[in-house]
Design an enzyme around this catalytic site. Sequence first.
Site, PDB file in Angstrom:
ATOM      1  N   CYS A 148       0.846  -1.205   0.000  1.00 38.47           N
ATOM      2  CA  CYS A 148       0.000   0.000   0.000  1.00 38.47           C
ATOM      3  C   CYS A 148       0.881   1.255   0.000  1.00 38.47           C
ATOM      4  O   CYS A 148       1.809   1.353   0.802  1.00 38.47           O
ATOM      5  CB  CYS A 148      -0.891  -0.022   1.240  1.00 38.47           C
ATOM      6  SG  CYS A 148      -1.781   1.508   1.507  1.00 38.47           S
ATOM      7  N   CYS A 198       0.380   6.077   7.353  1.00 41.97           N
ATOM      8  CA  CYS A 198      -0.932   5.714   7.903  1.00 41.97           C
ATOM      9  C   CYS A 198      -0.756   4.823   9.136  1.00 41.97           C
ATOM     10  O   CYS A 198       0.054   3.898   9.129  1.00 41.97           O
ATOM     11  CB  CYS A 198      -1.731   4.969   6.825  1.00 41.97           C
ATOM     12  SG  CYS A 198      -3.317   4.355   7.397  1.00 41.97           S
ATOM     13  N   CYS A 251      -1.979   0.166   9.490  1.00 41.35           N
ATOM     14  CA  CYS A 251      -1.218  -1.096   9.365  1.00 41.35           C
ATOM     15  C   CYS A 251       0.181  -0.912   9.954  1.00 41.35           C
ATOM     16  O   CYS A 251       0.769   0.157   9.824  1.00 41.35           O
ATOM     17  CB  CYS A 251      -1.058  -1.487   7.894  1.00 41.35           C
ATOM     18  SG  CYS A 251      -2.598  -2.002   7.110  1.00 41.35           S
ATOM     19  N   CYS A 285      -7.812   1.787   0.378  1.00 40.97           N
ATOM     20  CA  CYS A 285      -7.313   1.014   1.517  1.00 40.97           C
ATOM     21  C   CYS A 285      -7.382  -0.464   1.156  1.00 40.97           C
ATOM     22  O   CYS A 285      -8.470  -1.009   0.939  1.00 40.97           O
ATOM     23  CB  CYS A 285      -8.140   1.307   2.762  1.00 40.97           C
ATOM     24  SG  CYS A 285      -7.698   0.226   4.132  1.00 40.97           S
ATOM     25  N   GLN A 304     -17.517  -9.466  13.746  1.00 44.39           N
ATOM     26  CA  GLN A 304     -16.140  -9.888  13.470  1.00 44.39           C
ATOM     27  C   GLN A 304     -15.641  -9.157  12.222  1.00 44.39           C
ATOM     28  O   GLN A 304     -16.423  -8.823  11.333  1.00 44.39           O
ATOM     29  CB  GLN A 304     -16.064 -11.402  13.282  1.00 44.39           C
ATOM     30  CG  GLN A 304     -16.385 -12.203  14.536  1.00 44.39           C
ATOM     31  CD  GLN A 304     -15.351 -12.027  15.660  1.00 44.39           C
ATOM     32  OE1 GLN A 304     -14.259 -11.515  15.446  1.00 44.39           O
ATOM     33  NE2 GLN A 304     -15.719 -12.418  16.867  1.00 44.39           N
ATOM     34  N   ASP A 333     -16.061 -15.036  24.633  1.00 46.53           N
ATOM     35  CA  ASP A 333     -15.459 -14.209  23.597  1.00 46.53           C
ATOM     36  C   ASP A 333     -15.539 -12.743  24.039  1.00 46.53           C
ATOM     37  O   ASP A 333     -16.314 -11.954  23.498  1.00 46.53           O
ATOM     38  CB  ASP A 333     -16.239 -14.427  22.287  1.00 46.53           C
ATOM     39  CG  ASP A 333     -15.659 -13.642  21.126  1.00 46.53           C
ATOM     40  OD1 ASP A 333     -14.595 -13.022  21.280  1.00 46.53           O
ATOM     41  OD2 ASP A 333     -16.300 -13.646  20.051  1.00 46.53           O
ATOM     42  N   CYS A 368      -8.991 -11.546  21.133  1.00 41.09           N
ATOM     43  CA  CYS A 368      -8.166 -10.738  20.217  1.00 41.09           C
ATOM     44  C   CYS A 368      -7.061 -10.057  21.009  1.00 41.09           C
ATOM     45  O   CYS A 368      -6.491  -9.072  20.535  1.00 41.09           O
ATOM     46  CB  CYS A 368      -9.020  -9.728  19.456  1.00 41.09           C
ATOM     47  SG  CYS A 368      -9.838  -8.557  20.542  1.00 41.09           S
TER      48      CYS A 368
HETATM   49  C1  SAM Z   1     -15.485  -9.502  20.956  1.00 43.22           C
HETATM   50  S1  SAM Z   1     -17.223  -9.220  20.993  1.00 43.22           S
HETATM   51  C2  SAM Z   1     -17.790 -10.846  20.632  1.00 43.22           C
HETATM   52  C3  SAM Z   1     -19.209 -10.950  20.197  1.00 43.22           C
HETATM   53  C4  SAM Z   1     -19.581 -12.263  19.491  1.00 43.22           C
HETATM   54  N1  SAM Z   1     -19.174 -13.433  20.229  1.00 43.22           N
HETATM   55  C5  SAM Z   1     -19.056 -12.292  18.077  1.00 43.22           C
HETATM   56  O1  SAM Z   1     -18.215 -13.148  17.767  1.00 43.22           O
HETATM   57  O2  SAM Z   1     -19.507 -11.484  17.256  1.00 43.22           O
HETATM   58  C6  SAM Z   1     -17.456  -8.969  22.689  1.00 43.22           C
HETATM   59  C7  SAM Z   1     -18.875  -8.864  23.168  1.00 43.22           C
HETATM   60  O3  SAM Z   1     -18.825  -8.652  24.586  1.00 43.22           O
HETATM   61  C8  SAM Z   1     -19.899  -7.825  24.950  1.00 43.22           C
HETATM   62  N2  SAM Z   1     -19.532  -7.235  26.249  1.00 43.22           N
HETATM   63  C9  SAM Z   1     -18.592  -6.294  26.502  1.00 43.22           C
HETATM   64  N3  SAM Z   1     -18.518  -6.061  27.828  1.00 43.22           N
HETATM   65  C10 SAM Z   1     -19.437  -6.874  28.416  1.00 43.22           C
HETATM   66  C11 SAM Z   1     -19.841  -7.095  29.759  1.00 43.22           C
HETATM   67  N4  SAM Z   1     -19.268  -6.439  30.771  1.00 43.22           N
HETATM   68  N5  SAM Z   1     -20.810  -8.000  29.997  1.00 43.22           N
HETATM   69  C12 SAM Z   1     -21.387  -8.673  28.992  1.00 43.22           C
HETATM   70  N6  SAM Z   1     -21.046  -8.505  27.695  1.00 43.22           N
HETATM   71  C13 SAM Z   1     -20.093  -7.613  27.408  1.00 43.22           C
HETATM   72  C14 SAM Z   1     -20.045  -6.850  23.822  1.00 43.22           C
HETATM   73  O4  SAM Z   1     -21.363  -6.322  23.785  1.00 43.22           O
HETATM   74  C15 SAM Z   1     -19.720  -7.722  22.609  1.00 43.22           C
HETATM   75  O5  SAM Z   1     -20.876  -8.263  22.055  1.00 43.22           O
END
Ligand code: SAM
Length: 440
Positions: free
Chosen positions: A86, A92, A95, A170, A274, A369, A395
């Site tokens: 890029c 920027c 990245c 981008c 995601q 997650d 992540c």
């Molecule tokens: C990384 S995302 C993952 C969502 C889903 N598993 C996906 O793959 O799309 C994290 C999620 O945690 C939720 N979250 C953040 N803080 C939270 C909390 N204190 N209690 C419950 N959920 C929470 C957010 O609303 C979000 O949906």
Amino acid sequence: MPKRTARYRPRARSSHREGALVELTIEALGARGDGLASHDGTRVFVPLTLPAERVRARLGEWRADGIAAQLIDILTPSEARRQPPCPHFGSCGGCQLQHMATEAEASWKSDEIARALARRGIVDFVMRPIVTVRPATRRRTRLVARSVGDGTQLGYHARASHSIVDVESCAVLEPRLDRLLPALRDLAAALLPAGAECALVLTAADSGIDLTVEATAPADMQRREALARFVADHDLARAGWCVRGRIDPIAERRPAYVVFDGLRVPLPPLAFLQASREGEAAIAAAVVEAVGDAASVVDLFAGLGTLTFPLARHMRVHAVDGDADAIAALAAAARQSAHAGRITWSERDLAAEPLSADELARFDAAVFDPPRAGAKAQSEAVGESVIKNAVSVSCNPSTFARDARILVDRGFALDWVQPIDQFVWSSRIELVARFVRTTS
Ligand SMILES: C[S@@+](CC[C@H](N)C(=O)[O-])C[C@H]1O[C@@H](n2cnc3c(N)ncnc32)[C@H](O)[C@@H]1O
């Protein structure tokens, strides 16, 4: 995996001469993708460099953990160095790793996860080969726009700076988002008063693009009309205007939705999704495999149900998230699902009120997650429960490793880690990990 370096202790700040030109050998990459070197016993961060390179750099200011330096010349390049694809790379801030060959980036990312676990004393597990998602697949982005004397800037912030790098194109974005950039610059010019700034948050949903303008003041009639015209001219699904978290819906040509496991899920404005379809598919496949033949699973931090719906093909799923709009969207879709009888849900703040060991007792497995901060309290409760199988999606290797230690200390073993590079060319890493209970 490269050898671990001893824990670094900065020297007194007075020994550092700001502006000095120095020759350095890059020893490793730091978590944010900067090259790490040492000078007079002080850690130096040199962006855009690679391990084993000999470079000339100008010492800059102190940051929390060492000196920031500017790369002047590469004296001896690494074999892993390649031409960045890029033209904006380097200025920027989006990245950090385009100058690194794909295989080197992949092994650095797997090693980062292994190093984070090793720092917590977890070394005995299988690291699976990384799944790399192609560029040009990113379906969410947040662009910043500023009205300046002679025009409008639209792009991303420069590295560690509030200045904006104007981008024409981008290479990480899905083509339908990338193609929209010139028109978005014209839109920003129509929306911004002189000297003002806004952000344009775009999601390439499955029914079209959803745009939210984040501004500091409400939209007047002229701006509402300009935004509505943009939605019509470019066939967007929807656009809204957001001031301090309050969203004013401006125009909708069709409902914005995403499809999970064949099911349409309404997309609330600014909802978490995601980063790419391919990344989502890789995460879901690894999670379904990791949960195995459980009859019931609790999907913690479920969001819109990215993992809930693929899991519900195989077992009963209880989805929990703290975001009321996300849970309402998940519930609306679940009622339409062929597996409706298997899906339940609840809205709950899992940091303040994690599901307790007693509540977890009715599930065979837990998937979690969480956001980048991780799930410390919830991991403790999973550890104390009778659950036999825990699956972590993360992540952030650092908070993942902290939570992994909590599980291991309470009788789980880490079986495998699946790295998924859905943030190609950035220093970010995604992973799925499977834990199994070995002792109660
Ligand atoms: C990384 S995302 C993952 C969502 C889903 N598993 C996906 O793959 O799309 C994290 C999620 O945690 C939720 N979250 C953040 N803080 C939270 C909390 N204190 N209690 C419950 N959920 C929470 C957010 O609303 C979000 O949906």
